[in-house]
Structure formats: structure tokens, C-alpha cells
Design a protein around this motif. Sequence first.
Motif, PDB file in Angstrom:
ATOM      1  N   ASN A   1      52.922  38.563  35.135  1.00 19.21           N
ATOM      2  CA  ASN A   1      51.552  39.332  34.749  1.00 19.21           C
ATOM      3  C   ASN A   1      52.033  39.551  33.134  1.00 19.21           C
ATOM      4  O   ASN A   1      50.858  39.764  32.548  1.00 19.21           O
ATOM      5  CB  ASN A   1      51.467  40.808  35.369  1.00 19.21           C
ATOM      6  CG  ASN A   1      52.584  41.616  35.394  1.00 19.21           C
ATOM      7  OD1 ASN A   1      53.894  41.128  34.907  1.00 19.21           O
ATOM      8  ND2 ASN A   1      52.614  42.744  35.491  1.00 19.21           N
TER       9      ASN A   1
ATOM     10  N   HIS B   1      50.465  40.260  28.053  1.00 18.75           N
ATOM     11  CA  HIS B   1      49.952  39.545  29.098  1.00 18.75           C
ATOM     12  C   HIS B   1      50.130  38.159  29.050  1.00 18.75           C
ATOM     13  O   HIS B   1      49.827  37.551  28.005  1.00 18.75           O
ATOM     14  CB  HIS B   1      48.758  40.152  29.604  1.00 18.75           C
ATOM     15  CG  HIS B   1      48.450  41.375  30.340  1.00 18.75           C
ATOM     16  ND1 HIS B   1      48.295  42.662  29.568  1.00 18.75           N
ATOM     17  CD2 HIS B   1      48.770  41.863  31.339  1.00 18.75           C
ATOM     18  CE1 HIS B   1      48.087  43.728  30.156  1.00 18.75           C
ATOM     19  NE2 HIS B   1      48.543  43.348  31.449  1.00 18.75           N
TER      20      HIS B   1
ATOM     21  N   GLY C   1      47.492  37.163  33.718  1.00 17.27           N
ATOM     22  CA  GLY C   1      47.828  38.702  33.792  1.00 17.27           C
ATOM     23  C   GLY C   1      46.755  39.519  32.896  1.00 17.27           C
ATOM     24  O   GLY C   1      46.265  40.388  33.441  1.00 17.27           O
ATOM     25  N   ASP C   2      46.291  38.756  32.089  1.00 16.97           N
ATOM     26  CA  ASP C   2      45.152  39.677  31.358  1.00 16.97           C
ATOM     27  C   ASP C   2      43.696  39.594  32.106  1.00 16.97           C
ATOM     28  O   ASP C   2      43.232  40.593  32.171  1.00 16.97           O
ATOM     29  CB  ASP C   2      45.053  38.752  29.852  1.00 16.97           C
ATOM     30  CG  ASP C   2      43.890  39.403  29.197  1.00 16.97           C
ATOM     31  OD1 ASP C   2      43.960  40.496  28.584  1.00 16.97           O
ATOM     32  OD2 ASP C   2      42.747  38.672  29.025  1.00 16.97           O
TER      33      ASP C   2
ATOM     34  N   GLU D   1      43.894  39.325  35.406  1.00 20.47           N
ATOM     35  CA  GLU D   1      43.994  40.211  36.522  1.00 20.47           C
ATOM     36  C   GLU D   1      43.852  41.797  35.997  1.00 20.47           C
ATOM     37  O   GLU D   1      43.147  42.612  36.491  1.00 20.47           O
ATOM     38  CB  GLU D   1      45.363  40.316  37.111  1.00 20.47           C
ATOM     39  CG  GLU D   1      45.462  41.053  38.444  1.00 20.47           C
ATOM     40  CD  GLU D   1      46.287  42.345  38.255  1.00 20.47           C
ATOM     41  OE1 GLU D   1      46.175  43.142  39.215  1.00 20.47           O
ATOM     42  OE2 GLU D   1      46.672  42.569  36.989  1.00 20.47           O
ATOM     43  N   TYR D   2      44.368  42.144  34.733  1.00 21.62           N
ATOM     44  CA  TYR D   2      44.214  43.555  34.308  1.00 21.62           C
ATOM     45  C   TYR D   2      42.854  43.869  33.820  1.00 21.62           C
ATOM     46  O   TYR D   2      42.229  44.946  34.433  1.00 21.62           O
ATOM     47  CB  TYR D   2      45.049  43.649  33.053  1.00 21.62           C
ATOM     48  CG  TYR D   2      44.897  44.733  32.188  1.00 21.62           C
ATOM     49  CD1 TYR D   2      45.885  46.025  32.784  1.00 21.62           C
ATOM     50  CD2 TYR D   2      44.005  45.165  31.407  1.00 21.62           C
ATOM     51  CE1 TYR D   2      45.786  47.303  32.024  1.00 21.62           C
ATOM     52  CE2 TYR D   2      43.827  46.492  30.772  1.00 21.62           C
ATOM     53  CZ  TYR D   2      44.852  47.532  30.992  1.00 21.62           C
ATOM     54  OH  TYR D   2      44.701  48.585  30.558  1.00 21.62           O
ATOM     55  N   ARG D   3      42.071  42.838  33.306  1.00 25.78           N
ATOM     56  CA  ARG D   3      40.671  43.236  32.784  1.00 25.78           C
ATOM     57  C   ARG D   3      39.754  43.519  34.255  1.00 25.78           C
ATOM     58  O   ARG D   3      38.759  44.071  34.166  1.00 25.78           O
ATOM     59  CB  ARG D   3      40.124  42.058  31.990  1.00 25.78           C
ATOM     60  CG  ARG D   3      40.707  41.986  30.712  1.00 25.78           C
ATOM     61  CD  ARG D   3      40.609  40.908  29.913  1.00 25.78           C
ATOM     62  NE  ARG D   3      39.038  40.303  30.304  1.00 25.78           N
ATOM     63  CZ  ARG D   3      38.903  38.998  29.829  1.00 25.78           C
ATOM     64  NH1 ARG D   3      40.005  38.242  29.741  1.00 25.78           N
ATOM     65  NH2 ARG D   3      37.797  38.613  30.021  1.00 25.78           N
TER      66      ARG D   3
ATOM     67  N   LYS E   1      40.741  44.323  37.169  1.00 29.42           N
ATOM     68  CA  LYS E   1      41.122  45.485  38.181  1.00 29.42           C
ATOM     69  C   LYS E   1      40.899  46.649  37.355  1.00 29.42           C
ATOM     70  O   LYS E   1      40.345  47.755  38.074  1.00 29.42           O
ATOM     71  CB  LYS E   1      42.684  45.294  38.554  1.00 29.42           C
ATOM     72  CG  LYS E   1      43.183  46.410  39.390  1.00 29.42           C
ATOM     73  CD  LYS E   1      44.612  46.124  39.626  1.00 29.42           C
ATOM     74  CE  LYS E   1      44.921  46.973  40.806  1.00 29.42           C
ATOM     75  NZ  LYS E   1      46.475  46.578  41.353  1.00 29.42           N
ATOM     76  N   PHE E   2      41.160  47.079  36.216  1.00 28.55           N
ATOM     77  CA  PHE E   2      41.257  48.319  35.368  1.00 28.55           C
ATOM     78  C   PHE E   2      39.909  48.431  34.548  1.00 28.55           C
ATOM     79  O   PHE E   2      39.838  49.511  34.205  1.00 28.55           O
ATOM     80  CB  PHE E   2      42.534  48.239  34.689  1.00 28.55           C
ATOM     81  CG  PHE E   2      43.771  48.469  35.555  1.00 28.55           C
ATOM     82  CD1 PHE E   2      44.062  49.750  36.306  1.00 28.55           C
ATOM     83  CD2 PHE E   2      44.742  47.447  35.732  1.00 28.55           C
ATOM     84  CE1 PHE E   2      45.191  49.620  37.300  1.00 28.55           C
ATOM     85  CE2 PHE E   2      45.902  47.249  36.537  1.00 28.55           C
ATOM     86  CZ  PHE E   2      46.037  48.659  37.227  1.00 28.55           C
TER      87      PHE E   2
ATOM     88  N   LEU F   1      48.795  42.052  42.896  1.00 28.22           N
ATOM     89  CA  LEU F   1      50.057  42.203  42.060  1.00 28.22           C
ATOM     90  C   LEU F   1      51.001  42.385  43.172  1.00 28.22           C
ATOM     91  O   LEU F   1      51.258  43.041  44.098  1.00 28.22           O
ATOM     92  CB  LEU F   1      49.856  43.430  41.281  1.00 28.22           C
ATOM     93  CG  LEU F   1      50.858  44.010  40.734  1.00 28.22           C
ATOM     94  CD1 LEU F   1      51.610  42.823  39.646  1.00 28.22           C
ATOM     95  CD2 LEU F   1      51.072  45.439  39.912  1.00 28.22           C
TER      96      LEU F   1
ATOM     97  N   SER G   1      55.004  40.935  38.936  1.00 31.88           N
ATOM     98  CA  SER G   1      55.545  41.969  37.966  1.00 31.88           C
ATOM     99  C   SER G   1      56.806  41.510  37.599  1.00 31.88           C
ATOM    100  O   SER G   1      57.622  40.627  38.162  1.00 31.88           O
ATOM    101  CB  SER G   1      55.707  43.302  38.571  1.00 31.88           C
ATOM    102  OG  SER G   1      56.410  43.436  39.477  1.00 31.88           O
TER     103      SER G   1
END
Length: 285
Positions: free
Chosen positions: A124, A131, A135-136, A138-140, A142-143, A251, A281
Amino acid sequence: MSFNFSELAFLGVPQKTITLDNIRAVVEGDDTRRIAFASSHAGALKKTDGNHGKIVLPFNDTIGVFIHAEIGRDVNLFSSKFRGFWRAINSEEEFERFEAFIEKYRDVVFLRDNLDLSIALSMNFEDDEEHTEIGDLEYRAKFQNDAVAEAELSKRCAEWIERLPYYKHARYICAVPGERGVKNLPARIVSTLDAFGFDDISQHVYWQNKTRKIKNAESVDEKLEILDDSCLAIDNDIDLKGASVILFDDLYMSGLTMQYLAMKLKERGASRVLGLSIVKSRKNK
């Protein structure tokens, strides 16, 4: 009992037994838990004096099966007296095949756990701050509820399932469940993978009483107690006997929850559980 001919596709995948003791041993152990050619194991393949080269890896789980499928059934890694696995490469052709293998799986993370196969598509983070590309996404997704990022993740997952050995032949696919009644990111992505003909059983595998989060627990035993108390349910009309299942998550941290779920799927009769996570992670907790 009739033979499940669809499982012939998995004869090259050894079956593992999963117990709570096995899960504890992996999660509490200090052995290397991942192989990542893009970072920690970039130097695994080397040219050497006297022959064409060698490859040295910390474990054989999953990656050994992939090497058999991609390079050759007779291409084995051997246990080292210094821990880990290695192979002397005695021809230029074989060295080039290993180079192509590492290039193909450069960003993929091979995971050491109790699943029959277990990978993440990427780390990630590149480092403590930046990221990776996936990973970027996934972050965008999810969050930040970024629909474009989520659609791109679905596309990447489908592309990798098509490219990976074994995965596209699974009968079932199941997202790691989150809160009851909430369609989390893994479940949403799984719902887009219908082109492979998987039976999506995500809605039939759920926590009945999830009131505590394992990330707040201090020990492995406490985390396992929380999972037990959460009362995983698998609907009775799902026939897992002799079937292969992809277990999908966004994750992968310690892998404890995924291994616990795989254990429960096998208790219900699943023959093989293939772990597929979007990202791993940097830490195992």
C-alpha cells in the motif's frame, strides 16, 4: 460422493490444514511474511560466478506453486540450511524465464500464511509517506468514496485474476465481511467480477454479533476471541464441499482475519481457499 471434476484444475495447489494453533504460529512468529520483488526482494535473482545464477527467497508458500505453473513443474526451490529457499540456475534460458517471472510479478506481494494460495496485488505504501499506485487507488476508493478509483480497482482485479494461475478456475468468491448490512469495498468489487462465472457468496457469509474491532485488541488470543464472539455465519444452502473459494479483501495486515475465515470455510467443506487482497500493509499489525 461424486467427484468434483472442476477441482482438477487445482491439482498443482497443495491443500493446507488450518487450525487456531497454525494461525497463532504464523501471526506471532518472526519469520518473513512477504516477498515483494519491487522492494524488499528486488535482489532475489542474481548472476553468480561458475553458473548462470541463483534465486534466494525466504519461503516457498504460494510462490513455489506459481513458479511451477509459470516456469515449469520441474523447477523446484530447495530448503536452505540457513533458512529460506534457493535454486541454482544452470542455463541462460532458465535465468531469462525467472527474469520474466519477476517482471510479471514485480508489484505483487506473495504472502506466507495458512491459505492454500495468498497474494496481494501491491504494497500500500512505497515508503512511510507515499502510496503505491494501487495503494492510492485503494485509499481513494475506501476513504474518499472515489467512484473512478473504485472502478479502476475493479478493472485491475479482473485483469490480475485473468493473468494469475488457478484463481479464475475457482467456483466461489467471497468478500471478507464487514459490518452486517453494509456493502463494503471488497464486496462491491467482488460484485463486478461476474465475467468469470464465480458464485458470489459474500452475502451468505457474515458476522452475526460483531461488536468489537480486532485492531483494538492487544494480543493474538484476544483477537481470536473477538472473532469467535462475532459468530461467523455461513448460510446452510451454500454447498462448499470440495469447492475452491477466492477470499477477497482490500487490505491485508496480519492476515489473522483472513486465515480465520479460511479456517471456517474449510470446516464447512471447502477444499482450497485462495487469498486475494488489493494491498499489503508495510507492517504486519
